[in-house]
Enzyme design. Structure first.
Site, PDB file in Angstrom:
ATOM      1  N   ARG A 180      11.278  -1.708  11.214  1.00 41.81           N
ATOM      2  CA  ARG A 180      10.138  -1.254  12.009  1.00 41.81           C
ATOM      3  C   ARG A 180       9.924  -2.201  13.177  1.00 41.81           C
ATOM      4  O   ARG A 180      10.105  -3.403  13.046  1.00 41.81           O
ATOM      5  CB  ARG A 180       8.889  -1.229  11.120  1.00 41.81           C
ATOM      6  N   ARG A 185      -0.732  -9.120  13.039  1.00 44.38           N
ATOM      7  CA  ARG A 185      -1.284  -8.096  12.129  1.00 44.38           C
ATOM      8  C   ARG A 185      -2.127  -8.769  11.042  1.00 44.38           C
ATOM      9  O   ARG A 185      -3.172  -8.249  10.649  1.00 44.38           O
ATOM     10  CB  ARG A 185      -0.140  -7.280  11.504  1.00 44.38           C
ATOM     11  N   ARG A 241      -9.864   0.695   8.414  1.00 41.80           N
ATOM     12  CA  ARG A 241      -9.372  -0.624   8.836  1.00 41.80           C
ATOM     13  C   ARG A 241     -10.490  -1.503   9.380  1.00 41.80           C
ATOM     14  O   ARG A 241     -10.247  -2.637   9.745  1.00 41.80           O
ATOM     15  CB  ARG A 241      -8.422  -0.456  10.001  1.00 41.80           C
ATOM     16  N   LYS A 278       0.840  -1.210   0.000  1.00 42.02           N
ATOM     17  CA  LYS A 278       0.000   0.000   0.000  1.00 42.02           C
ATOM     18  C   LYS A 278       0.873   1.257   0.000  1.00 42.02           C
ATOM     19  O   LYS A 278       0.657   2.181  -0.775  1.00 42.02           O
ATOM     20  CB  LYS A 278      -0.927   0.016   1.236  1.00 42.02           C
ATOM     21  N   ARG A 323      11.974  -5.806   5.103  1.00 42.85           N
ATOM     22  CA  ARG A 323      11.787  -4.357   4.925  1.00 42.85           C
ATOM     23  C   ARG A 323      12.740  -3.574   5.826  1.00 42.85           C
ATOM     24  O   ARG A 323      12.933  -3.922   6.994  1.00 42.85           O
ATOM     25  CB  ARG A 323      10.347  -3.951   5.263  1.00 42.85           C
TER      26      ARG A 323
HETATM   27  P1  AP5 Z   1       4.947  -1.590   1.856  1.00 42.17           P
HETATM   28  O1  AP5 Z   1       4.623  -0.806   0.633  1.00 42.17           O
HETATM   29  O2  AP5 Z   1       5.649  -0.907   2.971  1.00 42.17           O
HETATM   30  O3  AP5 Z   1       3.619  -2.361   2.359  1.00 42.17           O
HETATM   31  P2  AP5 Z   1       2.364  -1.838   3.165  1.00 42.17           P
HETATM   32  O4  AP5 Z   1       1.155  -2.514   2.624  1.00 42.17           O
HETATM   33  O5  AP5 Z   1       2.355  -0.336   3.186  1.00 42.17           O
HETATM   34  O6  AP5 Z   1       2.714  -2.453   4.564  1.00 42.17           O
HETATM   35  P3  AP5 Z   1       2.576  -1.921   6.046  1.00 42.17           P
HETATM   36  O7  AP5 Z   1       3.295  -2.901   6.895  1.00 42.17           O
HETATM   37  O8  AP5 Z   1       3.019  -0.482   6.153  1.00 42.17           O
HETATM   38  O9  AP5 Z   1       1.053  -2.013   6.275  1.00 42.17           O
HETATM   39  P4  AP5 Z   1       0.329  -2.136   7.608  1.00 42.17           P
HETATM   40  O10 AP5 Z   1      -1.063  -1.932   7.152  1.00 42.17           O
HETATM   41  O11 AP5 Z   1       0.589  -3.335   8.400  1.00 42.17           O
HETATM   42  O12 AP5 Z   1       1.006  -0.974   8.494  1.00 42.17           O
HETATM   43  P5  AP5 Z   1       0.570   0.503   8.854  1.00 42.17           P
HETATM   44  O13 AP5 Z   1       1.782   1.323   8.873  1.00 42.17           O
HETATM   45  O14 AP5 Z   1      -0.609   0.948   8.066  1.00 42.17           O
HETATM   46  O15 AP5 Z   1       5.807  -2.864   1.410  1.00 42.17           O
HETATM   47  C1  AP5 Z   1       6.303  -3.770   2.352  1.00 42.17           C
HETATM   48  C2  AP5 Z   1       7.691  -4.286   1.916  1.00 42.17           C
HETATM   49  O16 AP5 Z   1       7.550  -4.991   0.686  1.00 42.17           O
HETATM   50  C3  AP5 Z   1       8.701  -3.163   1.630  1.00 42.17           C
HETATM   51  O17 AP5 Z   1       9.985  -3.623   1.961  1.00 42.17           O
HETATM   52  C4  AP5 Z   1       8.593  -2.943   0.106  1.00 42.17           C
HETATM   53  O18 AP5 Z   1       9.794  -2.453  -0.435  1.00 42.17           O
HETATM   54  C5  AP5 Z   1       8.279  -4.357  -0.382  1.00 42.17           C
HETATM   55  N1  AP5 Z   1       7.397  -4.388  -1.547  1.00 42.17           N
HETATM   56  C6  AP5 Z   1       6.352  -3.557  -1.835  1.00 42.17           C
HETATM   57  N2  AP5 Z   1       5.762  -3.911  -2.997  1.00 42.17           N
HETATM   58  C7  AP5 Z   1       6.439  -5.007  -3.442  1.00 42.17           C
HETATM   59  C8  AP5 Z   1       6.296  -5.844  -4.586  1.00 42.17           C
HETATM   60  N3  AP5 Z   1       5.325  -5.634  -5.502  1.00 42.17           N
HETATM   61  N4  AP5 Z   1       7.128  -6.901  -4.727  1.00 42.17           N
HETATM   62  C9  AP5 Z   1       8.118  -7.129  -3.796  1.00 42.17           C
HETATM   63  N5  AP5 Z   1       8.328  -6.365  -2.694  1.00 42.17           N
HETATM   64  C10 AP5 Z   1       7.482  -5.318  -2.519  1.00 42.17           C
HETATM   65  O19 AP5 Z   1       0.027   0.295  10.355  1.00 42.17           O
HETATM   66  C11 AP5 Z   1       0.893  -0.012  11.419  1.00 42.17           C
HETATM   67  C12 AP5 Z   1       0.099  -0.054  12.710  1.00 42.17           C
HETATM   68  O20 AP5 Z   1      -0.483   1.245  12.974  1.00 42.17           O
HETATM   69  C13 AP5 Z   1      -1.106  -1.011  12.727  1.00 42.17           C
HETATM   70  O21 AP5 Z   1      -0.720  -2.325  13.063  1.00 42.17           O
HETATM   71  C14 AP5 Z   1      -1.988  -0.366  13.783  1.00 42.17           C
HETATM   72  O22 AP5 Z   1      -1.518  -0.624  15.079  1.00 42.17           O
HETATM   73  C15 AP5 Z   1      -1.802   1.125  13.517  1.00 42.17           C
HETATM   74  N6  AP5 Z   1      -2.763   1.642  12.524  1.00 42.17           N
HETATM   75  C16 AP5 Z   1      -2.480   2.155  11.298  1.00 42.17           C
HETATM   76  N7  AP5 Z   1      -3.591   2.538  10.684  1.00 42.17           N
HETATM   77  C17 AP5 Z   1      -4.616   2.279  11.516  1.00 42.17           C
HETATM   78  C18 AP5 Z   1      -6.027   2.445  11.432  1.00 42.17           C
HETATM   79  N8  AP5 Z   1      -6.606   2.936  10.337  1.00 42.17           N
HETATM   80  N9  AP5 Z   1      -6.774   2.048  12.491  1.00 42.17           N
HETATM   81  C19 AP5 Z   1      -6.212   1.556  13.616  1.00 42.17           C
HETATM   82  N10 AP5 Z   1      -4.887   1.362  13.762  1.00 42.17           N
HETATM   83  C20 AP5 Z   1      -4.086   1.718  12.714  1.00 42.17           C
END
Ligand code: AP5
Length: 216
Positions: A160, A171, A88, A16, A127
């Protein structure tokens, strides 16, 4: 000008953030990442950050009211945006509808990034992030030129806190239980589009651009 937005929906590690950054760079859709906003609050040690940290460490969801406030503030500053990591759960989706209505904004598409769990675990364990500029690398698929040093800032990359196998599995569980019901929620509204996100980032981005550019 009408205020318009896209939701990127998908499990942790589905790409994402990677795609939201490309959308910002190439098409001017400002990335609103609730995860990034929360991590910034944690780094600053603000009251929101202190409260959110314990949920994030476990991979649990931070309370909806806190998240919606963050999104509302971010929305005020932009006309064209991508929501990355929000909504979410169904409650957040309903709160988003109220927010969009009050700001005269329209949700154009909800794009679901589809990737298998095993691939997700591999991606997240590899990552690394630059603590200065926030650039995201992957030690397997998109490594820095030099060891574990940011190409742009020359500093050591970091992992992270929630990118360890136990938290990643939690997660994924939280995603299945709380976020995946949004797939049918948005499908029934006719605005959900699915993209195979197991491919190269460029191929995924090209599909996303096609979805955005298609006439309704
Ligand atoms: P990346 O693009 O970073 O993936 P992502 O989907 O953004 O992953 P996240 O881990 O950031 O998502 P998440 O939803 O768990 O975390 P968030 O920060 O929102 O890619 C991942 C890796 O793969 C990278 O190394 C990249 O280079 C690689 N990659 C990407 N595309 C690729 C491809 N096509 N092929 C190969 N490699 C690839 O949330 C974190 C925490 O915050 C949550 O657990 C929760 O506690 C809180 N939180 C956040 N939002 C909310 C909400 N709305 N409500 C409640 N709590 C929330």
């Amino acid at each position: 000008m009408e205020r318009v937005g896209i939701v990127l929906l998908g499990p942790p590690g589905s790409g994402k953030g990677t795609q939201a950054k490309k959308l910002e760079k190439e098409l001017g859709y400002k990335q609103i990442s609730t995860g990034d906003l929360l991590r910034e609050a944690v780094r600053e040690g603000s009251p929101i950050g202190k409260m959110a940290e314990k949920y994030m460490k476990e991979g649990a969801l931070v309370p909806d009211e806190v998240i919606v406030k963050l999104v509302e503030e971010a929305l005020l500053q932009t006309q064209k945006f991508t929501l990355d990591g929000f909504p979410r759960n169904t409650n957040q989706a309903k709160m988003l509808e109220g927010l969009l209505e009050s700001k005269g904004a329209v949700l154009q598409h909800v794009i679901l990034l589809v990737v298998a769990d095993d691939e997700i675990v591999k991606r997240l364990l590899a990552r690394r992030v630059c603590p200065v500029c926030g650039r995201v690398y992957n030690l397997i698929t998109s490594p820095p030129k030099n060891d574990t040093i940011c190409d742009d800032c020359g500093v050591e990359l970091v992992k992270r806190q929630d990118d360890n196998e136990v938290t990643i599995r939690n997660r994924l569980k939280v995603y299945r239980e709380e976020t995946a019901p949004l797939i049918n929620y948005y499908r029934s509204k006719g605005i959900l589009k699915e993209v195979d996100a197991s491919r190269q980032p460029e191929a995924i981005f090209s599909d996303i651009v096609e979805i955005i550019s298609a006439k309704k």
